[in-house]
Design an enzyme around this catalytic site. Sequence first.
Site, mmCIF file in Angstrom:
data_model
loop_
_atom_site.group_PDB
_atom_site.id
_atom_site.type_symbol
_atom_site.label_atom_id
_atom_site.label_comp_id
_atom_site.label_asym_id
_atom_site.label_seq_id
_atom_site.Cartn_x
_atom_site.Cartn_y
_atom_site.Cartn_z
ATOM 1 N N HIS A 81 -6.436 61.945 -82.666
ATOM 2 C CA HIS A 81 -6.402 63.415 -82.680
ATOM 3 C C HIS A 81 -6.969 63.994 -81.375
ATOM 4 O O HIS A 81 -6.399 64.920 -80.784
ATOM 5 C CB HIS A 81 -7.202 63.975 -83.858
ATOM 6 C CG HIS A 81 -7.476 65.437 -83.685
ATOM 7 N ND1 HIS A 81 -6.516 66.405 -83.871
ATOM 8 C CD2 HIS A 81 -8.597 66.076 -83.234
ATOM 9 C CE1 HIS A 81 -7.025 67.590 -83.572
ATOM 10 N NE2 HIS A 81 -8.288 67.430 -83.184
ATOM 11 N N CYS A 101 -0.636 65.999 -84.955
ATOM 12 C CA CYS A 101 -0.892 64.551 -84.845
ATOM 13 C C CYS A 101 -0.939 63.908 -86.227
ATOM 14 O O CYS A 101 -1.091 64.570 -87.251
ATOM 15 C CB CYS A 101 -2.197 64.306 -84.085
ATOM 16 S SG CYS A 101 -3.688 64.292 -85.097
ATOM 17 N N CYS A 132 -3.919 64.756 -88.459
ATOM 18 C CA CYS A 132 -3.915 66.102 -89.049
ATOM 19 C C CYS A 132 -2.787 66.290 -90.041
ATOM 20 O O CYS A 132 -2.886 67.107 -90.964
ATOM 21 C CB CYS A 132 -3.812 67.150 -87.934
ATOM 22 S SG CYS A 132 -5.287 67.202 -86.914
ATOM 23 N N ASP A 186 -8.981 62.348 -65.985
ATOM 24 C CA ASP A 186 -9.255 61.202 -66.856
ATOM 25 C C ASP A 186 -10.660 61.354 -67.405
ATOM 26 O O ASP A 186 -11.539 61.901 -66.717
ATOM 27 C CB ASP A 186 -9.154 59.878 -66.085
ATOM 28 C CG ASP A 186 -10.504 59.502 -65.475
ATOM 29 O OD1 ASP A 186 -10.792 59.979 -64.370
ATOM 30 O OD2 ASP A 186 -11.293 58.778 -66.144
ATOM 31 N N GLN A 228 -15.516 62.587 -51.150
ATOM 32 C CA GLN A 228 -16.864 62.569 -51.679
ATOM 33 C C GLN A 228 -17.643 63.771 -51.113
ATOM 34 O O GLN A 228 -17.056 64.829 -50.880
ATOM 35 C CB GLN A 228 -17.553 61.238 -51.327
ATOM 36 C CG GLN A 228 -16.906 60.031 -52.005
ATOM 37 C CD GLN A 228 -17.097 60.016 -53.500
ATOM 38 O OE1 GLN A 228 -17.934 60.747 -54.055
ATOM 39 N NE2 GLN A 228 -16.302 59.199 -54.192
ATOM 40 N N CYS A 285 -2.360 71.314 -85.683
ATOM 41 C CA CYS A 285 -2.182 70.099 -84.868
ATOM 42 C C CYS A 285 -1.113 69.227 -85.500
ATOM 43 O O CYS A 285 -1.068 69.057 -86.727
ATOM 44 C CB CYS A 285 -3.490 69.317 -84.764
ATOM 45 S SG CYS A 285 -3.328 67.794 -83.774
ATOM 46 N N ASP A 299 -8.688 52.389 -61.417
ATOM 47 C CA ASP A 299 -9.781 52.798 -60.554
ATOM 48 C C ASP A 299 -10.225 51.567 -59.772
ATOM 49 O O ASP A 299 -9.931 50.434 -60.151
ATOM 50 C CB ASP A 299 -10.930 53.385 -61.389
ATOM 51 C CG ASP A 299 -11.894 54.175 -60.504
ATOM 52 O OD1 ASP A 299 -12.944 54.593 -61.002
ATOM 53 O OD2 ASP A 299 -11.598 54.343 -59.295
ATOM 54 N N GLY A 301 -13.198 50.257 -58.821
ATOM 55 C CA GLY A 301 -14.302 49.366 -59.171
ATOM 56 C C GLY A 301 -15.671 49.807 -58.718
ATOM 57 O O GLY A 301 -16.675 49.440 -59.333
HETATM 58 C C1 PK3 Z 1 -17.373 60.476 -65.779
HETATM 59 N N1 PK3 Z 1 -17.466 61.010 -64.450
HETATM 60 C C2 PK3 Z 1 -16.910 60.384 -63.408
HETATM 61 N N2 PK3 Z 1 -17.115 60.770 -62.147
HETATM 62 C C3 PK3 Z 1 -16.440 59.894 -61.365
HETATM 63 C C4 PK3 Z 1 -16.371 59.764 -59.973
HETATM 64 C C5 PK3 Z 1 -15.661 58.681 -59.435
HETATM 65 C C6 PK3 Z 1 -15.605 58.469 -57.994
HETATM 66 O O1 PK3 Z 1 -16.173 59.229 -57.192
HETATM 67 N N3 PK3 Z 1 -14.936 57.378 -57.550
HETATM 68 C C7 PK3 Z 1 -14.298 56.514 -58.399
HETATM 69 N N4 PK3 Z 1 -13.635 55.473 -57.861
HETATM 70 N N5 PK3 Z 1 -14.299 56.687 -59.741
HETATM 71 C C8 PK3 Z 1 -15.000 57.743 -60.280
HETATM 72 C C9 PK3 Z 1 -15.073 57.884 -61.693
HETATM 73 C C10 PK3 Z 1 -14.396 56.900 -62.626
HETATM 74 C C11 PK3 Z 1 -13.032 57.376 -63.022
HETATM 75 O O2 PK3 Z 1 -13.155 58.374 -63.966
HETATM 76 C C12 PK3 Z 1 -15.803 58.955 -62.213
HETATM 77 N N6 PK3 Z 1 -16.090 59.294 -63.497
HETATM 78 ZN ZN ZN Z 2 -4.678 66.358 -84.867
#
Ligand code: PK3
Ligand code: ZN
Length: 371
Positions: free
Chosen positions: A334, A305, A308, A265, A188, A303, A92, A94
């Site tokens: 897990h 893993c 488990c 993520d 955005q 599961c 990401d 930053g």
């Molecule tokens: C936990 N929620 C979340 N919303 C996000 C929204 C953004 C975003 O709009 N821009 C960037 N660069 N990273 C983001 C990240 C970090 C990665 O998970 C986010 N993480």
């Molecule tokens: Zn498990």
Amino acid sequence: MEPFRFQLLARSGRARVGRLQTPHGPVETPLFMPVGTQGSVKGLLPKDLKAIGSQVLLANTYHLLLRPGPERVRTLGGLHGFAGWRGPWLTDSGGFQVMSLGHLRRIDEEGVVFQSHLDGSLVRLTPERSIAVQEALGADFIMAFDECPPYPSSPEYLKASLERTLRWLERSLKAKTRPDQALFGIAQGGTDPELRALSTRETLRFDLPGYAIGGLAVGEPKEAMFPMVALSTEILPEDRPRYLMGVGHPEDLVAAMGLGVDLFDSVYPTRTGRFGSALTPEGRINLKNARFLEDPRPLEEGCDCYACQHFSRAYIAHLVRAGEMLGGILLSLHNLRHLHRLTEGAREAIRRGDYGAFAWAFAERRFGKEV
Ligand SMILES: CNc1nc2cc3c(=O)[nH]c(N)nc3c(CCO)c2[nH]1
Ligand SMILES: [Zn+2]
């Protein structure tokens, strides 16, 4: 074959299975990316991450810029050599971490100036510097430097912010020098439909290998988030991966995969694991609860893993109460396996052309009865 080619392999409604080529091997989507913020997924070994089906790991420019510094990572083999994960990495850019961790001192056209959360020193981050750091870290997927506006923000602020993020995207792209890295743009616009559509369309004017849906999962209600996801995937091209940033609850993955999202993520599975909770098809269970102290069953029936296969809820509840490191390690392992099995099941259902049945069965178990 072009380095970041994305092939659609199957579809079921708006859900899709894809194969994404990377210089460190192909990956299959939809997939969930474990978060290794400082170059490590807390408590887990790369070999175990591989064994549970992890495909791409995420690291953060903000943290690695502050410590150990991008040049040290570069000279020691980039993230792949330094951190021992030979599969694809995503970093990401930053900006988000500055908002959530750093002490922001200024944000202007140039970029941001913040105080390090480590030693209070003043640090400047611009699109150019973010890209330079990500090039030193050597991730396969890098993110444009953007601003993720806080929730709620006024329409005026959202509009000004998304326009600056688009100017920063142009600067990020201009600063890029490595052909073996894919730059994703980040749309955005907050939860305002017009601004969300505007930002997504303007981001698409840059022909990029993938696009992130940013600015969400920042505290807005789910009923405000999901219409933005649906609106985004209606506009985003089908032949490019879509990455919904920061989303990681099982039910949110099932809904978003159904809306055509390919990459996810979140720190949720590993963070909630360290705090003593396990993800199960019926919902989250907190092993600190006394009811688990004599429970001989695995965290999740069926599961595969290591946690488990080898331990009971009773043992893990004991570890959590005793403050043993192994408790958080087994729960993190897990919980990640749980999300990888969820995306594996989704890919199988999409290949069968029956994602609806998969989502329905998931909802039945998740919301059918109390855990
Ligand atoms: C936990 N929620 C979340 N919303 C996000 C929204 C953004 C975003 O709009 N821009 C960037 N660069 N990273 C983001 C990240 C970090 C990665 O998970 C986010 N993480
Ligand atoms: Zn498990």
